[in-house]
Design a protein around this motif. Structure first.
Motif, mmCIF file in Angstrom:
data_model
loop_
_atom_site.group_PDB
_atom_site.id
_atom_site.type_symbol
_atom_site.label_atom_id
_atom_site.label_comp_id
_atom_site.label_asym_id
_atom_site.label_seq_id
_atom_site.Cartn_x
_atom_site.Cartn_y
_atom_site.Cartn_z
ATOM 1 N N GLU A 132 47.025 -24.616 34.940
ATOM 2 C CA GLU A 132 46.137 -25.670 35.978
ATOM 3 C C GLU A 132 46.566 -26.889 36.064
ATOM 4 O OE1 GLU A 132 45.298 -23.722 33.500
ATOM 5 O OE2 GLU A 132 44.170 -21.894 34.475
ATOM 6 N N GLU A 133 47.057 -27.525 34.942
ATOM 7 C CA GLU A 133 47.491 -28.810 35.281
ATOM 8 C C GLU A 133 48.893 -28.845 35.983
ATOM 9 O OE1 GLU A 133 46.167 -30.911 30.696
ATOM 10 O OE2 GLU A 133 47.844 -29.426 30.764
ATOM 11 N N LEU A 134 49.579 -27.954 35.977
ATOM 12 C CA LEU A 134 50.792 -27.927 36.693
ATOM 13 C C LEU A 134 50.563 -27.830 38.258
ATOM 14 C CD1 LEU A 134 53.043 -25.882 34.732
ATOM 15 C CD2 LEU A 134 53.674 -28.052 35.213
ATOM 16 N N ALA A 135 49.628 -27.066 38.343
ATOM 17 C CA ALA A 135 49.029 -26.797 39.824
ATOM 18 C C ALA A 135 48.627 -28.206 40.452
ATOM 19 C CB ALA A 135 48.174 -25.788 39.850
ATOM 20 N N ASP A 136 47.619 -28.878 39.550
ATOM 21 C CA ASP A 136 47.089 -30.092 40.077
ATOM 22 C C ASP A 136 48.352 -31.331 40.286
ATOM 23 O OD1 ASP A 136 44.784 -31.919 40.213
ATOM 24 O OD2 ASP A 136 45.775 -33.003 38.619
ATOM 25 N N ASP A 154 52.689 -33.164 46.382
ATOM 26 C CA ASP A 154 52.424 -33.027 47.729
ATOM 27 C C ASP A 154 51.721 -33.950 48.744
ATOM 28 O OD1 ASP A 154 54.220 -30.590 47.273
ATOM 29 O OD2 ASP A 154 52.518 -29.364 47.114
ATOM 30 N N LYS A 155 50.732 -34.467 48.171
ATOM 31 C CA LYS A 155 49.730 -35.356 48.908
ATOM 32 C C LYS A 155 50.636 -36.670 48.957
ATOM 33 C CE LYS A 155 45.166 -33.297 47.874
ATOM 34 N NZ LYS A 155 44.080 -33.491 47.030
ATOM 35 N N ASP A 213 65.823 -41.606 53.544
ATOM 36 C CA ASP A 213 65.773 -39.932 53.475
ATOM 37 C C ASP A 213 64.658 -40.042 52.271
ATOM 38 O OD1 ASP A 213 67.218 -39.372 55.580
ATOM 39 O OD2 ASP A 213 68.743 -38.251 54.325
ATOM 40 N N LEU A 214 63.574 -38.905 52.559
ATOM 41 C CA LEU A 214 62.726 -38.605 51.329
ATOM 42 C C LEU A 214 63.074 -37.480 50.762
ATOM 43 C CD1 LEU A 214 59.506 -39.400 53.178
ATOM 44 C CD2 LEU A 214 60.403 -40.807 51.129
ATOM 45 N N ILE A 215 63.281 -37.499 49.373
ATOM 46 C CA ILE A 215 63.602 -36.178 48.637
ATOM 47 C C ILE A 215 62.606 -35.731 47.896
ATOM 48 C CG2 ILE A 215 65.409 -35.338 47.025
ATOM 49 C CD1 ILE A 215 66.778 -38.192 48.467
ATOM 50 N N GLY A 216 62.205 -34.378 47.673
ATOM 51 C CA GLY A 216 61.377 -33.836 46.608
ATOM 52 C C GLY A 216 60.072 -33.152 47.116
ATOM 53 N N PRO A 217 59.073 -32.980 46.446
ATOM 54 C CA PRO A 217 59.137 -33.173 44.754
ATOM 55 C C PRO A 217 60.236 -32.377 44.012
ATOM 56 C CG PRO A 217 56.915 -32.537 45.809
ATOM 57 C CD PRO A 217 57.830 -32.410 46.791
ATOM 58 N N PHE A 252 56.738 -34.132 38.556
ATOM 59 C CA PHE A 252 57.292 -34.117 39.746
ATOM 60 C C PHE A 252 57.845 -35.536 40.177
ATOM 61 C CE2 PHE A 252 54.270 -30.516 39.083
ATOM 62 C CZ PHE A 252 54.929 -29.385 39.719
ATOM 63 N N HIS A 253 59.181 -35.290 40.804
ATOM 64 C CA HIS A 253 59.899 -36.571 41.266
ATOM 65 C C HIS A 253 60.030 -36.607 42.649
ATOM 66 C CE1 HIS A 253 61.159 -37.190 36.999
ATOM 67 N NE2 HIS A 253 61.185 -35.711 37.030
ATOM 68 N N ILE A 254 59.600 -37.913 43.216
ATOM 69 C CA ILE A 254 59.907 -37.922 44.664
ATOM 70 C C ILE A 254 60.641 -39.297 44.752
ATOM 71 C CG2 ILE A 254 58.773 -38.618 46.761
ATOM 72 C CD1 ILE A 254 56.264 -37.453 45.560
ATOM 73 N N LEU A 255 61.828 -38.970 45.615
ATOM 74 C CA LEU A 255 63.047 -40.167 45.618
ATOM 75 C C LEU A 255 63.155 -40.621 46.990
ATOM 76 C CD1 LEU A 255 65.747 -38.372 43.445
ATOM 77 C CD2 LEU A 255 63.898 -40.053 42.895
ATOM 78 N N THR A 256 63.492 -41.908 47.227
ATOM 79 C CA THR A 256 64.037 -42.150 48.480
ATOM 80 C C THR A 256 65.388 -43.158 48.394
ATOM 81 O OG1 THR A 256 63.384 -43.189 50.410
ATOM 82 C CG2 THR A 256 62.615 -44.578 48.746
#
Length: 430
Positions: free
Chosen positions: A191-195, A201-202, A255-259, A266-270
């Motif tokens: 559940e914590e992973l899904a959250d 994603d948001k 460019d946007l990369i991720g998650p 979960f990592h988001i890069l630019t």
């Protein structure tokens, strides 16, 4: 009359106690961290500093609540590292602090007094800045001491990366990376992973819809770079964590990369920017130095004064460098060579030593300066430009791998430090 007298004499005390109670409320505890606390005034002061910096750079910020949350997280991590420094017996002395501040000032072409005046103009309180800088030096030393010993680079790893770089025609191109981390607990439930994935994603949707990356990083990232807008600085692709390097390869600026999923979350890069080209030459320096380490017998002042006297005698032609180094230096690697360090890439030295060398002219000798190793003097004997021979390329590859592994292990160390701590964040009354 006696009762009235008692009441009258008690009134100042009552007012004093009431004043202290009000003051305590204003300077309340924002968080309990093991056996220490983070005060609300510390949070407020850092929030004000972040706002000043953002204003000077024309950068927008998230809401005050989001900003206070990030600042509190930074202060909690700092408190944990300072507590570890105390357990290790690690302390930045006043002479070390003064020398480091002088190095910073010199790097900005200012005297220490000019630097102090600028801090007073920008922040108002030089002493508070000085102690904050001491904390930064201390936490850096805690990380170096605890993370560096976790890093081992095998000869096989170096050979493998050199072969890959040769096959790909790799260059010294550097990337200025932005990073947002949506963290998950070390033993997260499904559940914590899904959250966390939903929150990542948001964040991606906000970024794709045009939200400013740095602002979202300050508001949403759990990484230590959050208050810097997620800015990881400039790195060669081979210095990045492997997960990032594989994802960044072939991408363009903005460019946007991720998650991207890792054990941390979960990592988001630019890519903020890209610079550099294939560099086939290296600047090397030839130098010699003397190191004296302060101890119970040798005080900080005596170590510095001993070196200062020698510098004066050397400039007057009354002393021989090699003789003095052989008799007094506590660097075993160069002591028997009269302090000679030979030819080297200045990047291999600690920052204060490297920066001092860069400021010297050929044959010039420095004044005494402090590093984490002790008090030094150094003389620049020569400079040269060399081709990137196989040996030099091997050194460069080692540094890339070391920086990558250090970044990965640093994140692991900080996460472990936090997992083992008692932390209670207290609600503050509005």
């Amino acid at each position: 009359m006696k009762l009235q007298s008692v009441l009258l004499t008690s009134l100042p005390l009552l007012f004093c106690l009431n004043s202290q109670a009000v003051e305590q409320k204003v300077d309340g505890v924002a968080a309990i961290v093991n056996n220490g606390v983070v005060l609300q005034t510390e949070v407020n002061n850092m929030v004000a500093m972040v706002k000043r910096n953002a204003e000077s750079q024309g950068q927008t910020l998230p809401s005050d609540r989001a900003l206070q949350t990030q600042v509190l997280e930074r202060l909690i991590n700092t408190s944990l590292q300072l507590q570890m420094a105390k357990r290790m017996g690690l302390q930045i002395t006043d002479p070390q602090l003064d020398q480091s501040l002088e190095n910073v000032a010199r790097g900005e072409n200012l005297s220490l007094e000019q630097f102090r005046q600028r801090i007073i103009e920008e922040e108002g309180d030089y002493q508070a800045f000085r102690e904050r800088f001491r904390d930064e030096l201390t936490t850096s030393e805690v990380l170096r001491a605890n993370v560096q010993r976790r890093v081992y680079i095998s000869p096989q790893e170096i050979d493998n990366l050199m072969r890959v770089m040769d096959e790909q025609g790799a260059s010294n191109e550097q990337y200025n990376i932005g990073h947002i981390l949506v963290a998950v607990p070390s033993q997260a439930s499904p559940e914590e992973l899904a959250d966390a994935k939903d929150r990542a994603d948001k964040v991606m949707k906000l970024l794709r819809d045009g939200s400013e990356f740095r602002k979202i990083a300050i508001a949403s990232s759990s990484d230590t770079t959050a208050l810097d807008g997620g800015d990881m600085g400039w790195m060669n692709i081979n210095e990045m964590p492997t997960l990032f390097a594989d994802a960044i390869r072939g991408k363009k600026k903005t460019d946007l990369i991720g998650p991207l999923r890792s054990g941390a979350g979960f990592h988001i890069l630019t890519i903020f920017d890209i610079r550099g080209a294939n560099v086939a030459e290296l600047q090397e320096v030839k130098s010699r130095h003397v190191l004296i380490k302060p101890s119970i017998i040798m005080s900080e002042e005596k170590a510095r004064d001993t070196l200062a006297k020698f510098v004066a005698d050397f400039k007057a032609g009354k002393a021989d460098f090699a003789e003095f180094a052989s008799a007094n230096s506590e660097d075993p690697g160069s002591k028997l060579k009269g302090g000679d360090l030979g030819w080297a890439d200045p990047a291999m030295y600690v920052p204060a030593f490297r920066d001092t060398l860069q400021r010297l002219q050929k044959d010039e000798i420095s004044e005494p300066f402090r590093t984490e190793h002790g008090w030094h003097i150094v003389q620049l004997l020569d400079r040269r430009t060399v081709d990137m021979t196989a040996e030099k390329k091997q050194d460069q590859v080692y540094r890339m791998l070391f920086n990558r592994r250090f970044a990965e292990e640093q994140a692991n160390f900080l996460r472990e430090l936090r997992d083992q701590a008692y932390i209670e964040v207290l609600d503050q009354a509005e």
